[in-house]
Design a protein around this motif. Structure first.
Motif, PDB file in Angstrom:
ATOM      1  N   LYS A  83       0.841  -1.196   0.000  1.00  0.00           N
ATOM      2  CA  LYS A  83       0.000   0.000   0.000  1.00  0.00           C
ATOM      3  C   LYS A  83       0.881   1.253   0.000  1.00  0.00           C
ATOM      4  N   ILE A  84       1.975   1.224   0.751  1.00  0.00           N
ATOM      5  CA  ILE A  84       2.907   2.345   0.768  1.00  0.00           C
ATOM      6  C   ILE A  84       3.540   2.515  -0.602  1.00  0.00           C
ATOM      7  N   VAL A  85       3.916   1.394  -1.243  1.00  0.00           N
ATOM      8  CA  VAL A  85       4.488   1.459  -2.587  1.00  0.00           C
ATOM      9  C   VAL A  85       3.518   2.144  -3.543  1.00  0.00           C
ATOM     10  N   LYS A  86       2.248   1.745  -3.498  1.00  0.00           N
ATOM     11  CA  LYS A  86       1.243   2.340  -4.372  1.00  0.00           C
ATOM     12  C   LYS A  86       1.140   3.847  -4.120  1.00  0.00           C
ATOM     13  N   ASP A  87       1.159   4.247  -2.857  1.00  0.00           N
ATOM     14  CA  ASP A  87       1.093   5.673  -2.537  1.00  0.00           C
ATOM     15  C   ASP A  87       2.301   6.421  -3.108  1.00  0.00           C
ATOM     16  N   MET A  88       3.486   5.802  -3.023  1.00  0.00           N
ATOM     17  CA  MET A  88       4.697   6.438  -3.557  1.00  0.00           C
ATOM     18  C   MET A  88       4.591   6.640  -5.067  1.00  0.00           C
ATOM     19  N   ILE A  89       4.099   5.624  -5.758  1.00  0.00           N
ATOM     20  CA  ILE A  89       3.970   5.714  -7.216  1.00  0.00           C
ATOM     21  C   ILE A  89       2.904   6.740  -7.590  1.00  0.00           C
ATOM     22  N   ASP A  90       1.801   6.771  -6.842  1.00  0.00           N
ATOM     23  CA  ASP A  90       0.736   7.738  -7.110  1.00  0.00           C
ATOM     24  C   ASP A  90       1.239   9.176  -6.977  1.00  0.00           C
TER      25      ASP A  90
END
Length: 438
Positions: free
Chosen positions: A404-411
């Motif tokens: 979920k943190i990875v997704k936030d970083m990419i977003d």
């Protein structure tokens, strides 16, 4: 005495309405029995300590058994994409979990938007019917009932669908039964959501406390690393004539360890703060600057090198040196790649590999990156929950928040991330990042 025809007519007048009333009463009793039986069975499932997913599947099973239908599905709304996503599907024609349809189209879309259930006795004669799912499955939908899944406040969270009654067509009697099943199912899903929110709030509080303690504990480590570095330089300077190349090699190794400890200690603080922000739904402002993906991945590999060696895992890279410099938040991208690689290492036995490779898509002004491992892969229920607050973790004591943190970083970078995984063969994450931020 009345003539025979008149007598028969009088008897018909007297007994036919009474017989009809009796039959209608019997049908009402039968319908009520079916409704009570469905409610009883779903209620019993609630007290079997089932997970929310197991509870939803059990509700679908009860629905199909009660109305004698072939297939059923639960679709949940994804507000980020404005889609209805198939979460569960059982029966003769199962739709793959994760399949999504726009929430403003089709029968399911209308039910979701209006909150009003629909009974369709002839699906192909209804212009709202979305035939693409039938084509994908090689399946024919004859009749169906679609009901909204609603929160206690009345907002729709998804749709409950039942297809193809085995004997006859689905009707209003079946709708009455399914209304009970869907209402209890929605309540169960909502209860699970509230429990998850409370759990995450508690995680946020605990992580905040842990972050403060870790920051305090790391300060002596940072100072000690600096002191150790000074002592090592002095030691090598004094013993160079005696130890020669051996002393220099020892110093080089110690210097690398010190560099790793310093970098890791700083990033531990950042990472704990990111976890706390993630579960609170917060995010600090991004700091964009020119950076090179090869340098970021190199730093990740330097940090995780000893861990990978202990596991017998090789860290590989390809095509990164030739990528153009991009405008990005280096700290956030480090965290994203660190999470992906760090999660992959324990999933592999000795001899496994993690490879980060990339290429430039110049016409689209973006770079394409891939993080591939040769691990055990992920089951569908884990893969389909990635990048969401409902993420499932297979690690003992894990929160599953890493992806979920990875997704936030990419977003934050206006990028995209997706995943492919095959059980027993491995997992590959695909990342797209713009070269220059919009």
């Amino acid at each position: 005495m009345l003539p025979e025809p008149q007598q028969a007519e009088t008897l018909t007048q007297h007994f036919t309405p009474r017989g009809t009333v009796r039959r209608e009463a019997d049908l009402r009793l039968l319908r009520r029995d079916r409704e009570l039986d469905a409610a009883r069975r779903v209620s019993e499932a609630l007290f079997q300590h089932l997970t929310p997913d197991d509870m939803a599947i059990r509700a679908l099973e009860i629905a199909l058994e009660t109305v004698d239908a072939e297939s059923g599905s639960i679709l949940l709304a994804d507000s980020a994409t404005e889609q209805l996503v198939f979460r569960h599907s059982i029966g003769d024609s199962r739709v793959k979990a994760g399949t999504a349809i726009p929430w403003d189209r089709g029968i399911a879309g209308e039910v979701f938007r209006t909150g009003i259930p629909i009974v369709i006795r002839d699906a192909h004669a209804d212009p709202r019917h979305n035939a693409s799912i039938d084509q994908m499955l090689g399946h024919v939908t004859r009749d169906m009932i679609a009901l909204p899944l609603k929160r206690w406040e009345g907002d729709s969270i998804g749709v409950f669908e039942v297809l193809n009654k085995r004997g006859g067509r689905l009707d209003d009697d079946d709708l009455a039964i399914l209304t009970i099943v869907s209402a209890i199912t929605a309540a169960s899903i909502e209860q699970a959501r509230l429990f998850q929110d409370a759990k995450l709030a508690e995680v946020a509080r605990i992580v905040g406390d842990i972050g403060h303690d870790i920051k305090n504990l790391l300060m002596p480590l940072v100072c000690g690393a600096g002191l150790l570095e000074g002592e090592m330089k002095d030691l090598v300077a004094r013993s160079a004539d005696l130890s020669g190349a051996t002393a220099k090699d020892t110093f080089q190794l110690c210097a690398e360890v010190i560099h790793m400890v310093r970098g890791s200690s700083r990033r531990i603080q950042d990472h704990v703060a990111e976890i706390a922000d993630c579960v609170k739904g917060l995010s600090s402002p991004a700091k964009f600057a020119p950076c090179r993906i090869a340098d970021i991945v190199g730093s990740v590999y330097d940090t995780l090198r000893w861990q990978a060696q202990e596991q017998g895992v090789m860290l590989c890279r390809a095509g990164l040196e030739g990528l153009p410099t991009i405008i990005a938040d280096e700290r956030r991208l480090f965290s994203a790649f660190y999470n992906l690689v760090n999660n992959a290492i324990p999933e592999m036995s000795a001899g496994g590999t993690v490879t980060v490779y990339g290429e430039a898509d110049s016409p689209a002004a973006r770079i394409l990156l891939h993080v591939a491992d040769t691990g055990r892969g992920m089951p569908d229920e884990v893969k389909d929950s990635l990048f969401s607050i409902r993420v499932v973790s297979r690690k003992v004591g894990g929160t599953g928040l890493g992806t979920k943190i990875v997704k936030d970083m990419i977003d934050v970078h206006q990028g995209r991330i997706s995943v492919e995984s095959v059980l027993g063969k491995g997992t590959t994450f695909h990342i797209q990042l713009p070269i220059v931020q919009p």
